[in-house]
Design a protein around this motif. Sequence first.
Motif, PDB file in Angstrom:
ATOM      1  N   GLN A  94       0.848  -1.181   0.000  1.00  0.00           N
ATOM      2  CA  GLN A  94       0.000   0.000   0.000  1.00  0.00           C
ATOM      3  C   GLN A  94       0.884   1.232   0.000  1.00  0.00           C
ATOM      4  OE1 GLN A  94      -2.712  -0.129   3.232  1.00  0.00           O
ATOM      5  NE2 GLN A  94      -3.856  -1.830   2.397  1.00  0.00           N
ATOM      6  N   SER A  96       1.139   5.042   0.758  1.00  0.00           N
ATOM      7  CA  SER A  96       0.477   6.072   1.542  1.00  0.00           C
ATOM      8  C   SER A  96       0.557   7.401   0.802  1.00  0.00           C
ATOM      9  CB  SER A  96       1.154   6.181   2.907  1.00  0.00           C
ATOM     10  OG  SER A  96       0.600   7.231   3.644  1.00  0.00           O
ATOM     11  N   GLU A  99      -3.945  13.131   1.731  1.00  0.00           N
ATOM     12  CA  GLU A  99      -5.411  13.125   1.627  1.00  0.00           C
ATOM     13  C   GLU A  99      -5.911  13.695   0.304  1.00  0.00           C
ATOM     14  OE1 GLU A  99      -6.243  13.739   6.379  1.00  0.00           O
ATOM     15  OE2 GLU A  99      -6.525  15.387   4.980  1.00  0.00           O
ATOM     16  N   GLN A 102      -5.544  11.150  -2.520  1.00  0.00           N
ATOM     17  CA  GLN A 102      -6.533  10.088  -2.374  1.00  0.00           C
ATOM     18  C   GLN A 102      -7.907  10.580  -2.815  1.00  0.00           C
ATOM     19  OE1 GLN A 102      -6.261   8.882   1.709  1.00  0.00           O
ATOM     20  NE2 GLN A 102      -4.458   7.616   1.373  1.00  0.00           N
ATOM     21  N   ASP A 105      -8.130  10.933  -6.580  1.00  0.00           N
ATOM     22  CA  ASP A 105      -8.267   9.643  -7.252  1.00  0.00           C
ATOM     23  C   ASP A 105      -9.707   9.164  -7.289  1.00  0.00           C
ATOM     24  OD1 ASP A 105      -5.577   9.517  -7.756  1.00  0.00           O
ATOM     25  OD2 ASP A 105      -5.119   8.190  -6.076  1.00  0.00           O
ATOM     26  N   ASP A 157     -12.067  11.751   5.742  1.00  0.00           N
ATOM     27  CA  ASP A 157     -10.803  11.139   6.124  1.00  0.00           C
ATOM     28  C   ASP A 157     -10.287  11.703   7.432  1.00  0.00           C
ATOM     29  OD1 ASP A 157     -10.798   9.525   3.930  1.00  0.00           O
ATOM     30  OD2 ASP A 157      -9.336  10.692   2.778  1.00  0.00           O
TER      31      ASP A 157
END
Length: 164
Positions: A94, A96, A99, A102, A105, A157
Amino acid sequence: MKKDLIRLIPMIRRFAFSLTGNQHDADDLLQNTVERLLDKGVPDDVMLEKWMFKVCRNIWIDEYRARKVRQNAVFSEVLTEYQIVDGEAEQTSQISLNELNQAMDILPDEQRSIISLVALQGFSYKDVAETLAIPVGTVMSRLARARVSLHKLIRHDQSKGELA
């Protein structure tokens, strides 16, 4: 044209990164964009800057679609029926990401490309509309939806992090 092309490379690189989410793929996308422009040229009645962004986005869409087809083929029963599975090969790593990456995406492609052109490249709504060949109103509505989505995703998040 080559001097203008060199001048625009940093902007296209940032745009490519916003589409791909990682530097390696962004560099590949940038290289493919520059190669395509050098091979095919730029139409006489089009600004190089807008054309580069359009070519970059179109190449990314083509690669994204091709990648999805390849990924779907990997999970096809016909193709995986006789594969030998190595335990180590199945382990996933994974990465990292921050935020924002992410959240970017998760956005739909059309929202991600518009927010990239407006927020990262500083394009006007009119320039984005011309680059992507869509109405200005569509640019504005997609941008508004993208901003709301990013805000919600980032707040979600952060609230998960506070609870943990």
